[in-house]
Design an enzyme around this catalytic site. Structure first.
Site, mmCIF file in Angstrom:
data_model
loop_
_atom_site.group_PDB
_atom_site.id
_atom_site.type_symbol
_atom_site.label_atom_id
_atom_site.label_comp_id
_atom_site.label_asym_id
_atom_site.label_seq_id
_atom_site.Cartn_x
_atom_site.Cartn_y
_atom_site.Cartn_z
ATOM 1 N N GLU A 244 -1.338 -15.145 14.418
ATOM 2 C CA GLU A 244 -0.173 -14.828 15.253
ATOM 3 C C GLU A 244 0.981 -14.581 14.302
ATOM 4 O O GLU A 244 1.537 -15.518 13.728
ATOM 5 C CB GLU A 244 0.141 -15.999 16.194
ATOM 6 C CG GLU A 244 -0.934 -16.282 17.226
ATOM 7 C CD GLU A 244 -1.057 -15.201 18.280
ATOM 8 O OE1 GLU A 244 -0.255 -14.264 18.292
ATOM 9 O OE2 GLU A 244 -1.984 -15.303 19.091
ATOM 10 N N CYS A 278 9.387 -15.562 17.524
ATOM 11 C CA CYS A 278 8.605 -14.353 17.284
ATOM 12 C C CYS A 278 8.837 -13.323 18.387
ATOM 13 O O CYS A 278 8.876 -12.128 18.125
ATOM 14 C CB CYS A 278 7.128 -14.698 17.162
ATOM 15 S SG CYS A 278 6.521 -15.678 18.525
HETATM 16 P P1 NAD Z 1 5.351 -18.593 6.810
HETATM 17 O O1 NAD Z 1 4.241 -17.605 6.822
HETATM 18 O O2 NAD Z 1 6.239 -18.636 5.638
HETATM 19 O O3 NAD Z 1 4.795 -20.075 6.989
HETATM 20 C C1 NAD Z 1 3.965 -20.436 8.080
HETATM 21 C C2 NAD Z 1 3.030 -21.550 7.636
HETATM 22 O O4 NAD Z 1 2.128 -21.033 6.657
HETATM 23 C C3 NAD Z 1 3.741 -22.734 6.980
HETATM 24 O O5 NAD Z 1 3.100 -23.925 7.367
HETATM 25 C C4 NAD Z 1 3.535 -22.448 5.503
HETATM 26 O O6 NAD Z 1 3.607 -23.615 4.710
HETATM 27 C C5 NAD Z 1 2.136 -21.851 5.514
HETATM 28 N N1 NAD Z 1 1.808 -21.011 4.352
HETATM 29 C C6 NAD Z 1 2.650 -20.267 3.592
HETATM 30 N N2 NAD Z 1 1.958 -19.648 2.595
HETATM 31 C C7 NAD Z 1 0.668 -20.007 2.741
HETATM 32 C C8 NAD Z 1 -0.525 -19.693 2.033
HETATM 33 N N3 NAD Z 1 -0.529 -18.887 0.972
HETATM 34 N N4 NAD Z 1 -1.685 -20.233 2.454
HETATM 35 C C9 NAD Z 1 -1.709 -21.036 3.546
HETATM 36 N N5 NAD Z 1 -0.618 -21.383 4.258
HETATM 37 C C10 NAD Z 1 0.568 -20.863 3.867
HETATM 38 O O7 NAD Z 1 6.170 -18.318 8.149
HETATM 39 P P2 NAD Z 1 7.486 -19.046 8.654
HETATM 40 O O8 NAD Z 1 8.638 -18.501 7.882
HETATM 41 O O9 NAD Z 1 7.257 -20.530 8.679
HETATM 42 O O10 NAD Z 1 7.570 -18.575 10.186
HETATM 43 C C11 NAD Z 1 8.287 -17.451 10.604
HETATM 44 C C12 NAD Z 1 7.328 -16.339 10.977
HETATM 45 O O11 NAD Z 1 6.409 -16.783 11.971
HETATM 46 C C13 NAD Z 1 8.031 -15.151 11.606
HETATM 47 O O12 NAD Z 1 7.519 -13.966 11.068
HETATM 48 C C14 NAD Z 1 7.658 -15.248 13.070
HETATM 49 O O13 NAD Z 1 7.703 -14.053 13.791
HETATM 50 C C15 NAD Z 1 6.288 -15.808 12.985
HETATM 51 N N6 NAD Z 1 5.883 -16.419 14.258
HETATM 52 C C16 NAD Z 1 4.922 -15.790 15.014
HETATM 53 C C17 NAD Z 1 4.539 -16.321 16.239
HETATM 54 C C18 NAD Z 1 3.486 -15.653 17.088
HETATM 55 O O14 NAD Z 1 2.922 -16.324 17.941
HETATM 56 N N7 NAD Z 1 3.187 -14.389 16.883
HETATM 57 C C19 NAD Z 1 5.134 -17.504 16.698
HETATM 58 C C20 NAD Z 1 6.114 -18.096 15.904
HETATM 59 C C21 NAD Z 1 6.480 -17.559 14.673
#
Ligand code: NAD
Length: 476
Positions: A244, A278
């Site tokens: 997502e 999001c």
């Molecule tokens: P992010 O990708 O930076 O982090 C999300 C999670 O992934 C965190 O727990 C982070 O520690 C982990 N992560 C980061 N790098 C990783 C790796 N290499 N391997 C494994 N895990 C890793 O995102 P964010 O800044 O926390 O969230 C914001 C984003 O989330 C926005 O783009 C938003 O649109 C999206 N979002 C999407 C939905 C949806 O349902 N489509 C819902 C909420 C947020």
């Protein structure tokens, strides 16, 4: 192995901790461990060991635990909401909605215990086949900081109801409420090892979880670039993925719309959770006949929002979640203005001065006359900044709405059913709202197209993504 809830044992050295900061004050409110590879291994082993017993329980028994967990979340909702506001920043009213939303999700999944149903296939003289849905094993849930409690519910509810065990990795800036809810699930009777929480940075702790050979499925919510990285890492072991990712939802307002209602929709759609959702309204397309009046009303509403510490009564919008977020939003706005890609109608800078000096506050911002290829329209803007574009007709609105690599949600505001039909048929998105935006009920599938991700969460079908079919062929 016990359920691992990090944050309880004290590691020796300081570099093994992550500090959790209150984004409204800049103060450190707690700290959690930087989970090592060994801790990830221990969590996966605990989940693996618990799988046999848990998967053999009836779905009714598993559902009853979700019901009890929902009751406990409701019992503690005030404390949970306050904790969520302190680590995430959102106003207490929004935290309360989110905490209740998690309880709603658990109740919804408990209420559909019994699904997913299998099927009987008869093959005449060749025999009969019984096709059942069986759980996958150990699953991993990796979640972001913007709606950490709701998204925990989206993943934990269906995963454990379907008979899987889970390792959850919260975002580094918002692990505390997730840990508290995991504790309530234990209190609700969830056996040890069924849900394990490991805190730590994505690049190390998260990556170790994604690459662990015994993790069968990864359900990830977060940034698009991270989603691609996870997909590459997961390839080696052919893991099942739900991704997502981001969104850049368009909101289209036609000349026949209920304007006051649509203005409220745009206000809430963009500034709820300081725009860090999001499915927030990230691009506003206004029919030229109503554009100026609409912008006048929306500007007045945006200027009347009370921005401040989410714990204070009367706060409409809290801070951004981190200094990095504030830096990103400030840069994208100043670059937009520097390149003359739009005109600020209100806001356009951080909030400073008394009450704001240590927090990550940004003014609710409206930018009009945004040119078609502006970064504000092509990239996801995860903050309280709304680009506004005037369009001459529905054709142009649909064309512009589709000029995005994302496809999460979209809304159209109109009284004309033929306009609705065209938008539903022609706009690329996983959900089209009519005279609404943002709302994602637990009962309906949620997810996007294109760069917004793979797979669906919520609804009864989400259970399918946490199971696989298994066939018994009866050759009589
Ligand atoms: P992010 O990708 O930076 O982090 C999300 C999670 O992934 C965190 O727990 C982070 O520690 C982990 N992560 C980061 N790098 C990783 C790796 N290499 N391997 C494994 N895990 C890793 O995102 P964010 O800044 O926390 O969230 C914001 C984003 O989330 C926005 O783009 C938003 O649109 C999206 N979002 C999407 C939905 C949806 O349902 N489509 C819902 C909420 C947020």
């Amino acid at each position: 192995m016990d359920m691992i809830i990090n944050g309880t044992a004290a590691p020796a050295a300081d570099e093994t901790w992550i500090e959790v900061t209150n984004p409204a004050t800049g103060e450190c409110i707690d700290r959690v461990p930087r989970g090592s590879k060994e801790e990830v291994n221990a969590a996966v082993e605990a989940a693996d060991a618990a799988f046999g017993e848990w998967s053999k329980k009836t779905t009714r028994d598993r559902g009853l635990i979700l019901y009890r967990a929902a009751e406990l979340i409701r019992r503690d909702h005030k404390a949970l909401a306050a904790l969520l506001t302190r680590e995430q920043g959102k106003p207490i009213r929004e935290s309360t909605d989110e905490v209740r939303g998690c309880a709603n999700i658990f109740e919804y999944y408990a209420s559909i215990a019994g699904l997913p149903a299998g099927e009987m296939v008869t093959l005449g003289k060749a025999g009969d086949c019984l096709v059942t849905r069986v759980p996958l094993g150990v699953c991993a849930a990796i979640i972001p900081w913007n709606m950490p409690v709701l998204i925990m519910g989206w993943k934990v509810g269906p995963a454990i109801l379907a008979g899987n065990t889970l390792v959850l990795k919260p975002a580094s800036t918002t692990p505390l409420t997730n840990l508290r809810i995991a504790g309530l699930m234990q209190e609700a009777g969830l056996p040890q090892g069924v849900l394990n929480v490991v805190t730590g940075p994505g690049e190390t702790t998260g990556a170790a979880l994604v690459q662990h050979p015994r993790v069968k499925k990864i359900s990830f919510t977060g940034d698009c670039a991270t989603g691609h990285r996870i997909r590459e890492m997961a390839q080696d072991h052919l893991k099942i993925l739900t991704l997502e990712l981001g969104g850049s939802d368009p909101m289209i307002v036609m000349a026949d719309a209920d304007i006051p209602k649509a203005v409220e929709g745009a206000l809430r759609g963009r500034f709820y959770n300081a725009g860090q959702i999001c499915t927030a309204v990230k691009r506003l397309y206004l029919h030229e006949k109503i554009a100026e009046e609409f912008l006048r009303l929306l500007t007045a509403k945006a200027e009347s929002l009370t921005v401040g510490n989410g714990l204070l009564p009367g706060t409409d919008m809290g801070p951004l979640n981190s200094a990095e977020q504030l830096g990103r939003i400030s840069s994208v706005v100043s670059e937009t203005i520097g390149r003359e890609e739009g005109v600020i109608r209100t806001g356009g800078c951080p909030l400073t001065g008394s009450g704001y000096s240590h927090g990550f506050f940004y003014k609710p911002t409206l930018i009009a006359d945004v040119v078609p290829d502006a970064a504000l329209l092509t990239n996801e803007i995860f903050g309280p900044v709304l680009p506004v574009v005037t369009v001459p007709d529905l054709d142009a609105a649909i064309r512009e709405a589709n000029r995005s690599k994302y496809g999460l949600g979209a809304s159209v505001w109109t009284k004309d059913i033929s306009t609705v039909k065209r938008v539903y048929d022609e706009v690329n998105a996983g959900i089209i709202w009519v005279n609404r935006h943002l709302i994602v009920p637990p009962e309906v599938p949620f997810g996007g197209t294109n760069e917004s991700g793979i797979g669906r969460e919520n609804g009864s079908k989400a259970l399918d993504s946490y199971t696989q079919s298994k066939t018994l062929y009866l050759g009589w």
